[in-house]
Design an enzyme around this catalytic site. Sequence first.
Site, PDB file in Angstrom:
ATOM      1  CB  CYS A  85     -14.359  64.234  -9.732  1.00 32.88           C
ATOM      2  SG  CYS A  85     -14.278  66.008  -9.640  1.00 32.88           S
ATOM      3  NE  ARG A  88      -3.990  44.306 -26.451  1.00 28.04           N
ATOM      4  CZ  ARG A  88      -3.972  45.425 -25.712  1.00 28.04           C
ATOM      5  NH1 ARG A  88      -5.094  45.988 -25.359  1.00 28.04           N
ATOM      6  NH2 ARG A  88      -2.834  45.965 -25.333  1.00 28.04           N
ATOM      7  N   GLY A 121       1.806  40.435 -27.392  1.00 29.79           N
ATOM      8  CA  GLY A 121       1.603  41.673 -28.138  1.00 29.79           C
ATOM      9  C   GLY A 121       0.673  41.609 -29.323  1.00 29.79           C
ATOM     10  CE1 TYR A 141      -2.162  44.132 -19.889  1.00 28.84           C
ATOM     11  CE2 TYR A 141      -3.163  43.932 -22.064  1.00 28.84           C
ATOM     12  CZ  TYR A 141      -2.159  43.624 -21.177  1.00 28.84           C
ATOM     13  OH  TYR A 141      -1.141  42.800 -21.577  1.00 28.84           O
ATOM     14  CD  GLU A 199       6.565  36.596 -22.128  1.00 28.55           C
ATOM     15  OE1 GLU A 199       6.439  37.829 -22.300  1.00 28.55           O
ATOM     16  OE2 GLU A 199       7.486  36.103 -21.461  1.00 28.55           O
ATOM     17  N   PRO A 200       1.029  35.662 -24.855  1.00 28.41           N
ATOM     18  CG  PRO A 200      -0.529  34.159 -25.719  1.00 28.41           C
ATOM     19  CD  PRO A 200       0.876  34.246 -25.216  1.00 28.41           C
ATOM     20  CE1 TYR A 257      -1.714  52.627 -21.980  1.00 29.25           C
ATOM     21  CE2 TYR A 257      -3.806  51.480 -21.702  1.00 29.25           C
ATOM     22  CZ  TYR A 257      -2.491  51.688 -21.322  1.00 29.25           C
ATOM     23  OH  TYR A 257      -1.962  50.953 -20.300  1.00 29.25           O
ATOM     24  NE  ARG A 316      -6.663  48.563 -23.184  1.00 30.51           N
ATOM     25  CZ  ARG A 316      -6.885  48.848 -24.438  1.00 30.51           C
ATOM     26  NH1 ARG A 316      -8.109  49.003 -24.884  1.00 30.51           N
ATOM     27  NH2 ARG A 316      -5.890  48.946 -25.295  1.00 30.51           N
TER      28      ARG A 316
HETATM   29  N1  LLP Z   1       4.940  39.930 -22.094  1.00 24.23           N
HETATM   30  C1  LLP Z   1       5.439  41.042 -21.546  1.00 24.23           C
HETATM   31  C2  LLP Z   1       6.815  41.022 -21.057  1.00 24.23           C
HETATM   32  C3  LLP Z   1       4.650  42.198 -21.440  1.00 24.23           C
HETATM   33  O1  LLP Z   1       5.160  43.285 -20.906  1.00 24.23           O
HETATM   34  C4  LLP Z   1       3.317  42.160 -21.915  1.00 24.23           C
HETATM   35  C5  LLP Z   1       2.462  43.336 -21.808  1.00 24.23           C
HETATM   36  C6  LLP Z   1       2.833  40.972 -22.478  1.00 24.23           C
HETATM   37  C7  LLP Z   1       3.672  39.877 -22.557  1.00 24.23           C
HETATM   38  C8  LLP Z   1       1.439  40.816 -22.971  1.00 24.23           C
HETATM   39  O2  LLP Z   1       1.110  41.655 -24.025  1.00 24.23           O
HETATM   40  P1  LLP Z   1      -0.279  41.446 -24.787  1.00 24.23           P
HETATM   41  O3  LLP Z   1      -0.233  40.102 -25.476  1.00 24.23           O
HETATM   42  O4  LLP Z   1      -1.368  41.505 -23.800  1.00 24.23           O
HETATM   43  O5  LLP Z   1      -0.327  42.580 -25.737  1.00 24.23           O
HETATM   44  N2  LLP Z   1      -2.326  48.229 -20.407  1.00 24.23           N
HETATM   45  C9  LLP Z   1      -2.044  48.247 -21.824  1.00 24.23           C
HETATM   46  C10 LLP Z   1      -1.184  47.082 -22.252  1.00 24.23           C
HETATM   47  C11 LLP Z   1       0.107  46.973 -21.492  1.00 24.23           C
HETATM   48  C12 LLP Z   1       0.915  45.780 -21.881  1.00 24.23           C
HETATM   49  C13 LLP Z   1       2.086  45.587 -20.989  1.00 24.23           C
HETATM   50  N3  LLP Z   1       2.842  44.428 -21.286  1.00 24.23           N
HETATM   51  C14 LLP Z   1      -3.370  48.287 -22.576  1.00 24.23           C
HETATM   52  O6  LLP Z   1      -4.410  48.342 -21.942  1.00 24.23           O
HETATM   53  O7  LLP Z   1      -3.388  48.298 -23.796  1.00 24.23           O
END
Ligand code: LLP
Length: 429
Positions: free
Chosen positions: A354, A288, A243, A383, A285-286, A327, A323
């Site tokens: 379209c 992004r 996150g 993403y 769990e990174p 969002y 995205r």
């Molecule tokens: N762990 C779990 C359980 C998750 O559900 C997610 C993301 C992550 C780790 C990784 O999160 P990150 O580090 O990437 O923020 N499509 C959206 C983001 C959806 C994230 C879903 N879960 C976007 O484009 O912003």
Amino acid sequence: MILPPHLTVREGHLFIGGHDSVVLAEEFGTPLYVTDEERIRENYRSMYRALTDHYPGVQVLYAAKANGNLSVFRTLASLGAGADVFSSGELHLALLAGMKPENLLFNGNSKSPADLLLAVREGVKVSVDSMDELWQLNAIAAREERNLEIAFRVNPALEVPTHPKIATGLKTSKFGIPASQIHSAYREALSCNNLTPAGIHCHIGSQILEVEPFARAMAVMVDLMQDLTDMGVNLKFVDIGGGLGIPYRREIDIAPTPEEYAAAIMPVFLRGIRACGIEPALCVEPGRWLVGDSTVLLTRVNSVKRAHTAFANVDAGFNLLVRPAMYDSYHEVVVANRADALPERTYSIAGPICESGDLLAKERMLPLLEAGDLIAVLDAGAYGFAMSSQYNSRPRCAEVLLRGPDAAPMRRAETMEDIMRAMETPFWQ
Ligand code: LLP
């Protein structure tokens, strides 16, 4: 414009990882995703170093959903990463890339019987999201005569500063088990003959640009940690999820460094485990943060139009990068073939889909554009392709990986045959 170190401007062209984006677009065609492998390595190393400076037992589980290309998995596997997988498909790719089953965590609120069976057969830890799932998993493990380590996904009921669609730890979220039910969940798991509760998991949301919410989530975990240890659960891992956000608007966004992230969560974690007298692995769990800025999407201007605003119609739309439409996300755009020209006019960058919401960027001051210009959409590694579609029967584009002086496809562009491949003709037609 502020660019990250792997993006540079030379003689008016945008370079990525030392490669001229104009040449890449000519060689591989557009639209085109271009990923700098070395940037992923740097990101991984800095995240890993920042965390292990506080505690050696850190495991980085790459959030596979962010970018599902096998080459990206391989890059991260070679650095020692495991993965957070959210489907059987992601699990297959992680194993194929050489990640060890014990370094994978199967997440998800809606796993099918087939997903659970695969996890059991491969010996992959599961983050269980409901009691129903716990009982199903135990029955499958019993049938297979296996014992599986599990965690529960805790719903920490935390508000976080991000887009509501990607805040995942809210009280109202579909994910996780409410903290009030967690104790009985572990008690139940302790009585399951074929499951061993060994971890605790949460994930509060994505694209979070403050570290304080992660510290609060860790505090929720630490509170539970003590109770679970007292209950007889041998906690081998604590997983705080992913996150951490990235600065999509480099001029404005203030994004935490991995050091700041580590400094927020680690003291809470360390106090907690010392109080319990345990030494579990700390999993993060990174997604992004590891891959987001490694990639640009190159897209060609098909035509320009002066209407209520000026539009540059390009060959990539929300079929390839959803995205902004989904969002209202901001991605920086650079005119890659005239990257040092002065901004002169406000343009919206319109995709070929379209739908009127198909804008990759709204009202940006850019140099005067004409058909044939090349636009680079930055920070498209997370993403981006992963959420692409074949909407409007558009074949998906290619992805190219860069490493040092080398550039090679890591996915070929789809053709009409790929779109047709899974279609069947019903017998009455
Ligand atoms: N762990 C779990 C359980 C998750 O559900 C997610 C993301 C992550 C780790 C990784 O999160 P990150 O580090 O990437 O923020 N499509 C959206 C983001 C959806 C994230 C879903 N879960 C976007 O484009 O912003």
